[in-house]
Design a protein around this motif. Structure first.
Motif, PDB file in Angstrom:
ATOM      1  N   LYS A 206       0.884  -1.101  -0.077  1.00 15.86           N
ATOM      2  CA  LYS A 206      -0.002  -0.014  -0.063  1.00 15.86           C
ATOM      3  C   LYS A 206       1.006   1.344   0.039  1.00 15.86           C
ATOM      4  CE  LYS A 206      -3.982  -2.039   2.594  1.00 15.86           C
ATOM      5  NZ  LYS A 206      -4.632  -1.817   3.694  1.00 15.86           N
ATOM      6  N   SER A 207       0.439   2.182  -0.247  1.00 15.72           N
ATOM      7  CA  SER A 207       1.121   3.617  -0.400  1.00 15.72           C
ATOM      8  C   SER A 207       0.650   4.363   0.860  1.00 15.72           C
ATOM      9  CB  SER A 207       0.453   4.433  -1.529  1.00 15.72           C
ATOM     10  OG  SER A 207       1.072   5.544  -1.205  1.00 15.72           O
ATOM     11  N   TYR A 208       1.519   5.051   1.630  1.00 16.85           N
ATOM     12  CA  TYR A 208       1.560   5.962   2.748  1.00 16.85           C
ATOM     13  C   TYR A 208       1.687   7.317   2.547  1.00 16.85           C
ATOM     14  CZ  TYR A 208       1.320   1.269   4.957  1.00 16.85           C
ATOM     15  OH  TYR A 208       0.976  -0.043   5.344  1.00 16.85           O
ATOM     16  N   ARG A 209       1.394   7.656   1.086  1.00 17.42           N
ATOM     17  CA  ARG A 209       1.557   9.063   0.870  1.00 17.42           C
ATOM     18  C   ARG A 209       0.152   9.526   0.150  1.00 17.42           C
ATOM     19  NH1 ARG A 209       7.451  10.770  -1.710  1.00 17.42           N
ATOM     20  NH2 ARG A 209       6.022  12.137  -2.835  1.00 17.42           N
ATOM     21  N   PRO A 277       5.818  -3.117   5.754  1.00 14.13           N
ATOM     22  CA  PRO A 277       6.514  -3.173   7.257  1.00 14.13           C
ATOM     23  C   PRO A 277       6.766  -1.803   7.673  1.00 14.13           C
ATOM     24  CG  PRO A 277       7.356  -4.898   5.889  1.00 14.13           C
ATOM     25  CD  PRO A 277       6.665  -3.898   4.993  1.00 14.13           C
ATOM     26  N   GLU A 278       6.778  -1.365   8.980  1.00 13.82           N
ATOM     27  CA  GLU A 278       7.173  -0.113   9.593  1.00 13.82           C
ATOM     28  C   GLU A 278       8.662   0.132   9.107  1.00 13.82           C
ATOM     29  OE1 GLU A 278       5.987   0.658  13.622  1.00 13.82           O
ATOM     30  OE2 GLU A 278       3.749  -0.035  13.472  1.00 13.82           O
ATOM     31  N   SER A 279       9.390  -0.887   9.471  1.00 15.78           N
ATOM     32  CA  SER A 279      10.967  -0.604   9.317  1.00 15.78           C
ATOM     33  C   SER A 279      11.196   0.032   7.734  1.00 15.78           C
ATOM     34  CB  SER A 279      11.715  -1.816   9.394  1.00 15.78           C
ATOM     35  OG  SER A 279      11.370  -2.792   8.435  1.00 15.78           O
ATOM     36  N   LEU A 280      10.095  -0.395   6.904  1.00 16.86           N
ATOM     37  CA  LEU A 280      10.387   0.291   5.416  1.00 16.86           C
ATOM     38  C   LEU A 280      10.062   1.589   5.311  1.00 16.86           C
ATOM     39  CD1 LEU A 280       9.908  -2.784   3.234  1.00 16.86           C
ATOM     40  CD2 LEU A 280      12.168  -1.982   3.874  1.00 16.86           C
TER      41      LEU A 280
END
Length: 327
Positions: A206-209, A277-280
């Motif tokens: 998914k995109s987070y922007r 993943p939060e790390s990415l």
């Protein structure tokens, strides 16, 4: 003789294939074959024609102890750790930077043509753009140690005044035959093909922007056959040197790439968007696009294979094949 380091690896073995296509078989392959399992690098060599093989440690020892150990006309240096997730910084420093510097010093001392694999990972988050202008080298900030190890060599070559005597190529997202041994570092095309074969669907992050839709994140995808065509042209023109991007010059979305894979497999698209993943999330690249103007200016018109054609060739001629290796 032409020496290809990393000659059993992904791009390196494609170089050996290309040289043989051009009638050159006096090739010394340098590598570390590792395990002889069914997904081992050794399988990349089976269909290829070359003169000899030497382990990378022995090659380096001979370079450093014998000034004329190899009567070569060119070294195509693809050998390196290509894992962007490698955490052993000392290993990357020795294997990618110091080893490459030793190869370069040998080539320069013996007037041997050198073509080196740099990486688009040197551009970091892309905040400084993707322009291969050597004057902007020291402004780049790689996001991982792999990219930094590649950046260090380019900076060394520039500061040593030898950048005009070698070619260092910043490869973008390369995909194609002979990458089957790369594990998590395989291209999304290769991973997607097998995932679709097994499940009928493809998972994308998914995109987070807000400015990018799910699957709308963009990359510059380039076919390995286009990469080796560039290297062959540089072999033909040893007077053309410096740092050059090697990409398609086009930014395509993950959705476009997925559609090309499904089409090549003669299937309707079925994409499932999953959490990243939060790390990415903090360091994820949403956009890459190679500026190809300098390469085109140096070598003439540059026409990479369109994405859908390249994916179709890879899927239908190799991934679908019982012997899916270049040869």
């Amino acid at each position: 003789m032409i020496i290809v380091t990393g000659g059993a690896g992904f791009i390196g073995s494609a170089v050996v294939w290309k040289l043989a296509q051009e009638g050159i078989e006096d090739i010394l392959v340098v590598d570390n074959l590792g395990e002889a399992g069914p997904q081992g690098k050794w399988k990349n060599l089976v269909n290829l024609r070359y003169a000899d093989y030497i382990h990378k440690a022995e090659f380096l020892r001979r370079l450093e102890t014998n000034n004329d150990a190899f009567a070569a006309t060119a070294v195509i240096h693809m050998g390196a750790c290509s894992s962007t997730t490698e955490t052993n910084a000392e290993y990357l420093m020795n294997n990618n930077f110091k080893y490459t510097k030793a190869v370069a010093q040998y080539c320069l001392k013996n007037d041997i043509r050198l073509i080196n694999a740099s990486s688009a990972a040197t551009y970091g988050d892309g905040a400084m753009g993707f322009d291969d202008d050597p004057d902007a080298l020291d402004q780049l900030r790689p996001l991982n140690m792999y990219g930094y190890s590649k950046q260090l060599f380019d900076l060394w070559a520039q500061r040593s005044g030898v950048l005009g005597r070698l070619a260092s190529l910043k490869f973008f997202n390369v995909f194609g035959p002979n990458e089957y041994h790369k594990g998590d570092m395989k291209s999304v095309v290769c991973k997607a093909y097998h995932q679709i074969k097994e499940t009928g669907a493809l998972r994308l992050f998914k995109s987070y922007r807000e400015d990018y839709s799910d699957g709308g994140q963009m990359r510059d995808f380039v076919y390995v056959k286009d990469c080796v065509d560039v290297m062959w042209k540089l072999m033909e023109h040893p007077d053309i040197n410096g740092i050059f991007n090697v990409g398609s010059g086009r930014a395509s979305t993950w959705n476009e790439l997925a559609a090309a894979v499904f089409s090549a497999m003669d299937l309707d698209p079925h994409i499932v968007y999953i959490e990243m993943p939060e790390s990415l999330q903090a360091s994820y690249q949403y956009y890459t696009k190679a500026n190809m103007e300098r390469l085109a200016s140096a070598l003439g018109k540059y026409t990479p294979t369109p994405l859908h054609e390249a994916v179709a060739d890879y899927v239908q001629m190799y991934l679908n094949s019982g012997d899916p290796y270049l040869g």
